[in-house]
Design a protein around this motif. Structure first.
Motif, PDB file in Angstrom:
ATOM      1  N   ILE A  22       0.825  -1.211   0.000  1.00  0.00           N
ATOM      2  CA  ILE A  22       0.000   0.000   0.000  1.00  0.00           C
ATOM      3  C   ILE A  22       0.859   1.261   0.000  1.00  0.00           C
ATOM      4  O   ILE A  22       1.987   1.253   0.491  1.00  0.00           O
ATOM      5  N   ARG A  26      -2.003   4.809   3.340  1.00  0.00           N
ATOM      6  CA  ARG A  26      -3.065   4.210   2.512  1.00  0.00           C
ATOM      7  C   ARG A  26      -3.838   5.264   1.712  1.00  0.00           C
ATOM      8  O   ARG A  26      -5.044   5.164   1.507  1.00  0.00           O
ATOM      9  N   ASP A  61      -5.757   2.412  -3.528  1.00  0.00           N
ATOM     10  CA  ASP A  61      -4.992   2.415  -2.282  1.00  0.00           C
ATOM     11  C   ASP A  61      -4.195   1.144  -2.010  1.00  0.00           C
ATOM     12  O   ASP A  61      -3.717   0.934  -0.904  1.00  0.00           O
ATOM     13  N   HIS A  62      -4.046   0.270  -2.999  1.00  0.00           N
ATOM     14  CA  HIS A  62      -3.193  -0.903  -2.830  1.00  0.00           C
ATOM     15  C   HIS A  62      -2.902  -1.569  -4.170  1.00  0.00           C
ATOM     16  O   HIS A  62      -3.566  -1.287  -5.167  1.00  0.00           O
ATOM     17  N   TRP A 104       5.708   4.309  -0.434  1.00  0.00           N
ATOM     18  CA  TRP A 104       5.140   3.048   0.063  1.00  0.00           C
ATOM     19  C   TRP A 104       5.407   2.888   1.548  1.00  0.00           C
ATOM     20  O   TRP A 104       6.408   3.378   2.059  1.00  0.00           O
ATOM     21  N   THR A 105       4.543   2.120   2.213  1.00  0.00           N
ATOM     22  CA  THR A 105       4.860   1.714   3.580  1.00  0.00           C
ATOM     23  C   THR A 105       5.970   0.667   3.499  1.00  0.00           C
ATOM     24  O   THR A 105       6.192   0.072   2.440  1.00  0.00           O
TER      25      THR A 105
END
Length: 132
Positions: A22, A26, A61-62, A104-105
């Motif tokens: 994600i 997000r 969102d992903h 990105w996370t």
């Protein structure tokens, strides 16, 4: 769907990985031209890494990525390279993405799949594309 085993010089393998990751916080930033460019970049990097992209779905969102990979690449290396490359290019080409602390996370989801569950994962990812 039946995938054939692949051969390398000293091994025979069938390694399929389903990745999900994600954007930071997000945020639904993976739309329009950003989503199109992200798809291009993922396919480009996958080619460099000798990954076979079985399915790819980009949601606002992903991201879902289902790949067949050689045994010399660990899942963490695949994610490190794809996320690093796409973040650099996207933030350079779309300066407004620099407002996020990072693209990105650090986290991601990965699962393995063989022949039996590959079709199930493929249908799931396709359903993600049609539900958006």
């Amino acid at each position: 769907m039946s995938q054939d085993y692949k051969r390398a010089y000293t091994s025979m393998y069938l390694l399929n990985y389903h990745f999900v990751w994600i954007p930071r916080r997000r945020r639904p930033v993976l739309v329009g031209r950003v989503a199109e460019r992200l798809k291009e970049l993922i396919l480009e990097k996958a080619g460099e890494l000798k990954l076979e992209v079985l399915e790819l779905a980009i949601q606002p969102d992903h991201v879902h990525l289902f790949v067949s990979a050689p045994p010399n690449l660990a899942p963490n290396q695949i994610m490190f390279r794809i996320k690093g490359y796409t973040a650099r290019v996207l933030r350079r080409e779309f300066p407004w993405l620099r407002k996020l602390p990072s693209m990105w996370t650090r986290a991601y989801f990965v699962s393995t799949a063989g022949n039996v569950s590959s079709e199930t994962i493929r249908r799931y990812i396709e359903a993600q594309s049609t539900s958006a």
